[in-house]
Design an enzyme around this catalytic site. Sequence first.
Site, PDB file in Angstrom:
ATOM      1  N   LYS A  34       0.860  -1.200   0.000  1.00  0.00           N
ATOM      2  CA  LYS A  34       0.000   0.000   0.000  1.00  0.00           C
ATOM      3  C   LYS A  34       0.887   1.238   0.000  1.00  0.00           C
ATOM      4  O   LYS A  34       1.784   1.379   0.834  1.00  0.00           O
ATOM      5  CB  LYS A  34      -0.899   0.025   1.239  1.00  0.00           C
ATOM      6  CG  LYS A  34      -1.777   1.282   1.314  1.00  0.00           C
ATOM      7  CD  LYS A  34      -2.842   1.169   2.401  1.00  0.00           C
ATOM      8  CE  LYS A  34      -2.403   1.648   3.762  1.00  0.00           C
ATOM      9  NZ  LYS A  34      -2.313   3.123   3.886  1.00  0.00           N
ATOM     10  N   ASP A  61      -3.441   4.335  -2.019  1.00  0.00           N
ATOM     11  CA  ASP A  61      -4.397   4.802  -1.012  1.00  0.00           C
ATOM     12  C   ASP A  61      -4.411   6.333  -0.988  1.00  0.00           C
ATOM     13  O   ASP A  61      -3.787   6.939  -0.123  1.00  0.00           O
ATOM     14  CB  ASP A  61      -3.946   4.203   0.340  1.00  0.00           C
ATOM     15  CG  ASP A  61      -4.806   4.625   1.507  1.00  0.00           C
ATOM     16  OD1 ASP A  61      -5.938   5.096   1.290  1.00  0.00           O
ATOM     17  OD2 ASP A  61      -4.335   4.462   2.655  1.00  0.00           O
ATOM     18  N   LYS A  63      -7.459   8.152  -1.367  1.00  0.00           N
ATOM     19  CA  LYS A  63      -8.763   8.581  -0.816  1.00  0.00           C
ATOM     20  C   LYS A  63      -9.330   9.805  -1.531  1.00  0.00           C
ATOM     21  O   LYS A  63      -9.563  10.854  -0.930  1.00  0.00           O
ATOM     22  CB  LYS A  63      -8.641   8.875   0.685  1.00  0.00           C
ATOM     23  CG  LYS A  63      -8.181   7.691   1.524  1.00  0.00           C
ATOM     24  CD  LYS A  63      -8.234   8.011   3.009  1.00  0.00           C
ATOM     25  CE  LYS A  63      -7.805   6.855   3.878  1.00  0.00           C
ATOM     26  NZ  LYS A  63      -6.380   6.518   3.807  1.00  0.00           N
ATOM     27  N   ASP A  66     -13.852  14.620  -4.557  1.00  0.00           N
ATOM     28  CA  ASP A  66     -13.951  15.892  -5.278  1.00  0.00           C
ATOM     29  C   ASP A  66     -15.195  15.807  -6.157  1.00  0.00           C
ATOM     30  O   ASP A  66     -15.961  14.844  -6.050  1.00  0.00           O
ATOM     31  CB  ASP A  66     -12.673  16.118  -6.108  1.00  0.00           C
ATOM     32  CG  ASP A  66     -12.375  17.603  -6.315  1.00  0.00           C
ATOM     33  OD1 ASP A  66     -13.322  18.358  -6.599  1.00  0.00           O
ATOM     34  OD2 ASP A  66     -11.202  17.999  -6.209  1.00  0.00           O
ATOM     35  N   THR A 121     -11.889   5.995  10.819  1.00  0.00           N
ATOM     36  CA  THR A 121     -11.968   5.534  12.214  1.00  0.00           C
ATOM     37  C   THR A 121     -11.559   6.644  13.190  1.00  0.00           C
ATOM     38  O   THR A 121     -11.808   6.539  14.379  1.00  0.00           O
ATOM     39  CB  THR A 121     -11.090   4.286  12.444  1.00  0.00           C
ATOM     40  OG1 THR A 121      -9.841   4.498  11.799  1.00  0.00           O
ATOM     41  CG2 THR A 121     -11.748   3.047  11.898  1.00  0.00           C
ATOM     42  N   ARG A 213       3.169  -1.522  10.755  1.00  0.00           N
ATOM     43  CA  ARG A 213       4.274  -1.643  11.710  1.00  0.00           C
ATOM     44  C   ARG A 213       4.626  -3.058  12.166  1.00  0.00           C
ATOM     45  O   ARG A 213       5.821  -3.341  12.356  1.00  0.00           O
ATOM     46  CB  ARG A 213       3.998  -0.721  12.917  1.00  0.00           C
ATOM     47  CG  ARG A 213       4.188   0.743  12.545  1.00  0.00           C
ATOM     48  CD  ARG A 213       3.510   1.683  13.498  1.00  0.00           C
ATOM     49  NE  ARG A 213       2.051   1.601  13.374  1.00  0.00           N
ATOM     50  CZ  ARG A 213       1.204   2.320  14.085  1.00  0.00           C
ATOM     51  NH1 ARG A 213       1.656   3.160  14.999  1.00  0.00           N
ATOM     52  NH2 ARG A 213      -0.093   2.201  13.904  1.00  0.00           N
TER      53      ARG A 213
HETATM   54  O1  C5P Z   1       1.087   0.209  11.224  1.00  0.00           O
HETATM   55  P1  C5P Z   1      -0.346  -0.234  11.098  1.00  0.00           P
HETATM   56  O2  C5P Z   1      -0.509  -1.726  10.889  1.00  0.00           O
HETATM   57  O3  C5P Z   1      -1.199   0.284  12.227  1.00  0.00           O
HETATM   58  O4  C5P Z   1      -0.830   0.463   9.754  1.00  0.00           O
HETATM   59  C1  C5P Z   1      -2.152   0.375   9.311  1.00  0.00           C
HETATM   60  C2  C5P Z   1      -2.330   1.113   8.004  1.00  0.00           C
HETATM   61  O5  C5P Z   1      -3.703   1.149   7.681  1.00  0.00           O
HETATM   62  C3  C5P Z   1      -1.845   2.569   8.018  1.00  0.00           C
HETATM   63  O6  C5P Z   1      -1.380   2.893   6.699  1.00  0.00           O
HETATM   64  C4  C5P Z   1      -3.105   3.335   8.343  1.00  0.00           C
HETATM   65  O7  C5P Z   1      -3.084   4.647   7.854  1.00  0.00           O
HETATM   66  C5  C5P Z   1      -4.162   2.499   7.616  1.00  0.00           C
HETATM   67  N1  C5P Z   1      -5.522   2.647   8.150  1.00  0.00           N
HETATM   68  C6  C5P Z   1      -5.857   2.372   9.463  1.00  0.00           C
HETATM   69  N2  C5P Z   1      -7.151   2.518   9.901  1.00  0.00           N
HETATM   70  C7  C5P Z   1      -8.098   2.938   9.060  1.00  0.00           C
HETATM   71  C8  C5P Z   1      -7.789   3.215   7.730  1.00  0.00           C
HETATM   72  C9  C5P Z   1      -6.473   3.069   7.300  1.00  0.00           C
HETATM   73  O8  C5P Z   1      -5.014   1.953  10.244  1.00  0.00           O
HETATM   74  N3  C5P Z   1      -9.332   3.047   9.493  1.00  0.00           N
END
Ligand code: C5P
Length: 233
Positions: A34, A61, A63, A66, A121, A213
Site C-alpha cells: 500500500k 491509497d 482517498k 472531489d 476511524t 508496523r
Molecule cells: O502500522 P499499522 O498496521 O497500524 O498500519 C495500518 C495502516 O492502515 C496505516 O497505513 C493506516 O493509515 C491504515 N488505516 C488504518 N485505519 C483505518 C484506515 C487506514 O489503520 N481506518
Amino acid sequence: MDTKRDVIIACDFSGAEETLNFLDKFTDVKPFVKIGMELYYSAGPDIVRQIKARGHKIFLDLKLHDIPNTVKKTMAVLSKLDVDMTNLHAAGTKAMMEAAIEGLTRPDGTRPLLIAVTQLTSTDEQRMHDELLISASLPDTVMHYAENAKDAGLDGVVCSPLEAAVVKERCGKEFITVTPGVRFADSAKDDQRRIMTPAEAKKIGSDFIVVGRPITQAPDPVAAYKRCVEEFV
Ligand code: C5P
C-alpha cells in the site's frame, strides 16, 4: 480483477529511498504493498512505476473526494499507472463513485479494484453529530455508505475487521473488505485500538488485511510478512 485473499504491507515511509531499501529485503516473494498520500506526494508517480516494475501489486491509497468530473479524470490517470487497487471517500456521493469507475475503466474493460472509505476511524460518533451534522449512529452511517458504494458498482470498503462480517451480511459475500488494525497476538498494539490477529481476520471473512508496523518495524520484516501470510491466506 484479482480478489484472492492477500496480505497488503502498508509502506508508510516518507521517501522513495527508504521504501525501496525496505522492499529490497524481499527477494523470493513480492508482497502486495500500500502506497499512501505521504509517499505519493513526496516521491510522485515514479515510485508507483518503480515498485510495479519490481513485480509488486499496488494499493494506491489516495482517498479521492472531489466533484465527479475531477475524480473521473484523476482515476483515468491512476488507471494508466497500472495500480491494482485504489480508493475514494464514499461521502463524495454515488454520482462521484460512478464517475470514478468510468474514469478507472480501461479501453479493454479491465480496471483496478475500487474500494470506498466509509467514515474514517478517527471520526467518532460525537464529532460526526456535532461537526458534520450527521444524526444517524456511526455504525448505521458506515453501513449506509457501504451500501451506497455497492450500489455505485464499487468492489468493497475499507473497514475495521470487527465490521467486516456485517458488511458481508449487508452487501454480499463477494463485496470486498479491506481491513487494517491487524496485530499478531504477541505484538504491540501501537495506536490501534480495535484489533484482530491475521487468523481472526481470516475467520471473519476479511479479503485483504493491511499490515504496517508489525511488518515494517519487525526485526525481520520478511519473516513477519511470511507469518502473516501463513496465518491469513
Ligand atoms: O502500522 P499499522 O498496521 O497500524 O498500519 C495500518 C495502516 O492502515 C496505516 O497505513 C493506516 O493509515 C491504515 N488505516 C488504518 N485505519 C483505518 C484506515 C487506514 O489503520 N481506518
